[in-house]
Design a protein around this motif. Structure first.
Motif, PDB file in Angstrom:
ATOM      1  N   PHE A 182      37.427  28.739  27.797  1.00 54.81           N
ATOM      2  CA  PHE A 182      36.975  27.552  28.503  1.00 54.81           C
ATOM      3  C   PHE A 182      37.086  27.825  29.998  1.00 54.81           C
ATOM      4  O   PHE A 182      38.175  28.003  30.523  1.00 54.81           O
ATOM      5  CB  PHE A 182      37.829  26.350  28.103  1.00 54.81           C
ATOM      6  N   PHE A 183      35.953  27.881  30.661  1.00 57.31           N
ATOM      7  CA  PHE A 183      35.883  28.238  32.074  1.00 57.31           C
ATOM      8  C   PHE A 183      35.639  26.981  32.905  1.00 57.31           C
ATOM      9  O   PHE A 183      34.635  26.293  32.707  1.00 57.31           O
ATOM     10  CB  PHE A 183      34.742  29.222  32.330  1.00 57.31           C
ATOM     11  N   VAL A 184      36.534  26.687  33.828  1.00 57.25           N
ATOM     12  CA  VAL A 184      36.398  25.516  34.690  1.00 57.25           C
ATOM     13  C   VAL A 184      36.172  25.990  36.124  1.00 57.25           C
ATOM     14  O   VAL A 184      36.986  26.731  36.675  1.00 57.25           O
ATOM     15  CB  VAL A 184      37.643  24.610  34.612  1.00 57.25           C
ATOM     16  N   MET A 185      35.063  25.549  36.706  1.00 58.78           N
ATOM     17  CA  MET A 185      34.691  25.993  38.041  1.00 58.78           C
ATOM     18  C   MET A 185      34.777  24.840  39.027  1.00 58.78           C
ATOM     19  O   MET A 185      34.075  23.846  38.890  1.00 58.78           O
ATOM     20  CB  MET A 185      33.277  26.586  38.025  1.00 58.78           C
ATOM     21  N   ASN A 186      35.673  25.004  39.998  1.00 58.81           N
ATOM     22  CA  ASN A 186      35.867  24.013  41.055  1.00 58.81           C
ATOM     23  C   ASN A 186      36.234  22.644  40.499  1.00 58.81           C
ATOM     24  O   ASN A 186      35.996  21.624  41.140  1.00 58.81           O
ATOM     25  CB  ASN A 186      34.593  23.906  41.926  1.00 58.81           C
ATOM     26  N   ARG A 187      36.795  22.615  39.281  1.00 59.21           N
ATOM     27  CA  ARG A 187      37.204  21.377  38.613  1.00 59.21           C
ATOM     28  C   ARG A 187      36.062  20.360  38.524  1.00 59.21           C
ATOM     29  O   ARG A 187      36.293  19.159  38.405  1.00 59.21           O
ATOM     30  CB  ARG A 187      38.409  20.760  39.338  1.00 59.21           C
ATOM     31  N   LYS A 188      34.826  20.885  38.532  1.00 62.91           N
ATOM     32  CA  LYS A 188      33.653  20.021  38.407  1.00 62.91           C
ATOM     33  C   LYS A 188      32.746  20.421  37.252  1.00 62.91           C
ATOM     34  O   LYS A 188      32.087  19.575  36.656  1.00 62.91           O
ATOM     35  CB  LYS A 188      32.849  20.020  39.712  1.00 62.91           C
ATOM     36  N   TYR A 189      32.696  21.706  36.966  1.00 58.85           N
ATOM     37  CA  TYR A 189      31.813  22.205  35.913  1.00 58.85           C
ATOM     38  C   TYR A 189      32.610  23.081  34.955  1.00 58.85           C
ATOM     39  O   TYR A 189      33.510  23.809  35.375  1.00 58.85           O
ATOM     40  CB  TYR A 189      30.651  23.009  36.498  1.00 58.85           C
ATOM     41  N   ALA A 190      32.242  23.008  33.690  1.00 61.38           N
ATOM     42  CA  ALA A 190      32.941  23.805  32.683  1.00 61.38           C
ATOM     43  C   ALA A 190      31.942  24.493  31.774  1.00 61.38           C
ATOM     44  O   ALA A 190      30.893  23.927  31.439  1.00 61.38           O
ATOM     45  CB  ALA A 190      33.892  22.936  31.867  1.00 61.38           C
TER      46      ALA A 190
END
Length: 231
Positions: A182-190
């Motif tokens: 599970f990849f979370v980018m900038n706590r906005k997109y996963a």
């Protein structure tokens, strides 16, 4: 921009996802501005380490599958791994609880070697058939990536980083993580799962663009007239 990756050492799709994400990142124009942080997750916290047990038989027993079906699925995953240059040897895989491996990974992360630790653990489990719950194995893996052997032993002989592992798992639950990777980018997109490279590329670009817009303006002062009229 930070990319957080929830993963379990024993998850075959996590290693594949790592490779696909790395491929996308290598082609990303702003890769030098990306910070990667690995987070702990346990698919089976109650798993009992048993080096004498075959992973195919374990899966069959736990999932209620036939042995042939378990072998068939592992063969399919092995073929998928080969497509990204990975060698999976499920016939050598050791049934092992991953909690101490995650504590080891936190120690490595504290020393700036988080990604190296994840790579070493994945290879040890899926390719080399090593027992990732064994403290001697973890010590060997750690020294191979540059950690101090005595520090590793002291960490594993205590409960160090246990709270950090549990916090990661609790945080995953809070975020609604139902599977890994599970990849979370900038706590906005996963991105959930071992998606294909273009999915990672598109999400990276979108998350980075928004992150960049949110950054405060860097001001280099020089001769100027201030808003109160002073020049």
């Amino acid at each position: 921009m930070k990319v957080e990756i929830w993963s379990d050492v024993m998850c075959p799709f996590c290693y594949i996802g790592k490779r696909r994400f790395e491929e996308a990142l290598a082609e990303f124009a702003h890769k030098d501005e990306i910070e990667i942080e690995w987070k702990s997750f346990q698919l089976n916290p109650d798993m009992v380490t048993d080096p004498s047990r075959n992973i195919d038989q374990y899966l069959a027993d736990v999932k209620g599958w036939t042995l042939d079906y378990a072998k068939q699925l592992n063969t399919q995953v092995t073929e998928m791994a080969a497509e990204v240059g990975l060698t999976y040897n499920f016939d050598k895989a050791v049934v092992a609880n991953s909690f101490d491996a995650h504590r080891f990974a936190h120690l490595a992360k504290q020393n700036g070697l988080g990604d190296a630790a994840e790579e070493a653990l994945f290879k040890a489990y899926f390719t080399d058939g090593r027992n990732i719950a064994n403290h001697n194995t973890l010590t060997e893996l750690g020294t191979e990536i540059g950690l101090n052997a005595e520090e590793i032993k002291q960490t594993l002989d205590s409960d160090a980083f246990s709270d950090e592992v549990k916090h990661d798992i609790a945080e995953a639950s809070y975020l609604g993580v139902r599977g890994v990777p599970f990849f979370v980018m900038n706590r906005k997109y996963a991105v959930s799962g071992a998606q294909m490279v273009p999915v990672f590329t598109e999400t990276l670009e979108k998350a980075y663009g928004e992150w960049k817009q949110d950054q405060p303006l860097t001001i280099i002062d020089g001769d100027n007239c201030s808003i109160d009229g002073d020049c």
